[in-house]
Every structure is written in structure tokens, then in C-alpha cells.
Motif scaffolding. Sequence first.
Motif, PDB file in Angstrom:
ATOM      1  N   CYS A  12       0.822  -1.213   0.000  1.00  0.00           N
ATOM      2  CA  CYS A  12       0.000   0.000   0.000  1.00  0.00           C
ATOM      3  C   CYS A  12       0.855   1.262   0.000  1.00  0.00           C
ATOM      4  O   CYS A  12       1.833   1.366   0.735  1.00  0.00           O
ATOM      5  CB  CYS A  12      -0.908   0.000   1.228  1.00  0.00           C
ATOM      6  N   ILE A  13       0.469   2.230  -0.844  1.00  0.00           N
ATOM      7  CA  ILE A  13       1.122   3.534  -0.858  1.00  0.00           C
ATOM      8  C   ILE A  13       0.139   4.645  -0.520  1.00  0.00           C
ATOM      9  O   ILE A  13       0.428   5.820  -0.709  1.00  0.00           O
ATOM     10  CB  ILE A  13       1.818   3.815  -2.211  1.00  0.00           C
ATOM     11  N   GLY A  14      -1.038   4.267  -0.024  1.00  0.00           N
ATOM     12  CA  GLY A  14      -2.028   5.250   0.408  1.00  0.00           C
ATOM     13  C   GLY A  14      -2.831   5.881  -0.717  1.00  0.00           C
ATOM     14  O   GLY A  14      -3.471   6.901  -0.523  1.00  0.00           O
ATOM     15  N   ILE A  15      -2.778   5.301  -1.884  1.00  0.00           N
ATOM     16  CA  ILE A  15      -3.592   5.758  -3.014  1.00  0.00           C
ATOM     17  C   ILE A  15      -4.509   4.603  -3.370  1.00  0.00           C
ATOM     18  O   ILE A  15      -4.189   3.787  -4.233  1.00  0.00           O
ATOM     19  CB  ILE A  15      -2.713   6.164  -4.221  1.00  0.00           C
ATOM     20  N   CYS A  16      -5.608   4.498  -2.670  1.00  0.00           N
ATOM     21  CA  CYS A  16      -6.485   3.335  -2.798  1.00  0.00           C
ATOM     22  C   CYS A  16      -7.611   3.594  -3.789  1.00  0.00           C
ATOM     23  O   CYS A  16      -8.254   4.645  -3.745  1.00  0.00           O
ATOM     24  CB  CYS A  16      -7.079   2.974  -1.440  1.00  0.00           C
ATOM     25  N   SER A  17      -7.849   2.620  -4.644  1.00  0.00           N
ATOM     26  CA  SER A  17      -8.941   2.743  -5.607  1.00  0.00           C
ATOM     27  C   SER A  17      -9.824   1.509  -5.615  1.00  0.00           C
ATOM     28  O   SER A  17     -10.578   1.315  -6.556  1.00  0.00           O
ATOM     29  CB  SER A  17      -8.372   2.997  -7.011  1.00  0.00           C
ATOM     30  N   THR A  18      -9.734   0.682  -4.579  1.00  0.00           N
ATOM     31  CA  THR A  18     -10.478  -0.575  -4.598  1.00  0.00           C
ATOM     32  C   THR A  18     -11.984  -0.390  -4.437  1.00  0.00           C
ATOM     33  O   THR A  18     -12.718  -1.339  -4.645  1.00  0.00           O
ATOM     34  CB  THR A  18      -9.947  -1.549  -3.525  1.00  0.00           C
ATOM     35  N   LEU A  19     -12.431   0.807  -4.098  1.00  0.00           N
ATOM     36  CA  LEU A  19     -13.876   1.043  -4.084  1.00  0.00           C
ATOM     37  C   LEU A  19     -14.412   1.162  -5.504  1.00  0.00           C
ATOM     38  O   LEU A  19     -15.578   0.932  -5.752  1.00  0.00           O
ATOM     39  CB  LEU A  19     -14.207   2.318  -3.301  1.00  0.00           C
ATOM     40  N   PHE A  20     -13.541   1.522  -6.439  1.00  0.00           N
ATOM     41  CA  PHE A  20     -13.966   1.769  -7.813  1.00  0.00           C
ATOM     42  C   PHE A  20     -13.362   0.796  -8.820  1.00  0.00           C
ATOM     43  O   PHE A  20     -13.873   0.637  -9.910  1.00  0.00           O
ATOM     44  CB  PHE A  20     -13.593   3.202  -8.215  1.00  0.00           C
ATOM     45  N   ASP A  21     -12.240   0.188  -8.463  1.00  0.00           N
ATOM     46  CA  ASP A  21     -11.519  -0.695  -9.370  1.00  0.00           C
ATOM     47  C   ASP A  21     -11.361  -2.073  -8.747  1.00  0.00           C
ATOM     48  O   ASP A  21     -11.206  -2.192  -7.542  1.00  0.00           O
ATOM     49  CB  ASP A  21     -10.111  -0.155  -9.660  1.00  0.00           C
TER      50      ASP A  21
END
Length: 70
Positions: A12-21
Motif C-alpha cells: 500500500c502507498i495510500g492511493i487506494c482505488s479498490t472502491l472503484f476498481d
Amino acid sequence: MSDLHDRPDSPCIGICSTLFDEVCQGCGRTALEVSNWVFMNEAERRAVWDRIEREGTAIRFRRQAAAGQR
């Protein structure tokens, strides 16, 4: 022998997109891998690390590549 000690605790690098991707644009893990990371054993984590490093498409790896070109 473990090579996990040479890596951060998590991709993790704190740029999360798992809500959309389905696959996080920041670290390259699937939503399932992100949610289960703390429950994975060393072999499972190594397999995820190996896959995301091999794919090299996440922002985590594009940043490293750019830093290496400087």
C-alpha cells in the motif's frame, strides 16, 4: 529463507482505488488481497508481491521507475 523483510509491510502507498476498481491503481492488489492482507501467511504475501512486481502497472512501480531515471 524470507525476503519479506526487504520489502515494506504492505504494498500500500495510500492511493487506494479498490472502491472503484477491481485492482488497486496504487499498489496493484485486488480488493480481496487488500482486505485479506493481514490474514495472509508469508507465502501468500510473497506470491502477491511477486505478481504485482512482475506486472509493474501500479503507481507504486511507475514511481520507482521514474525515480530510477533521475
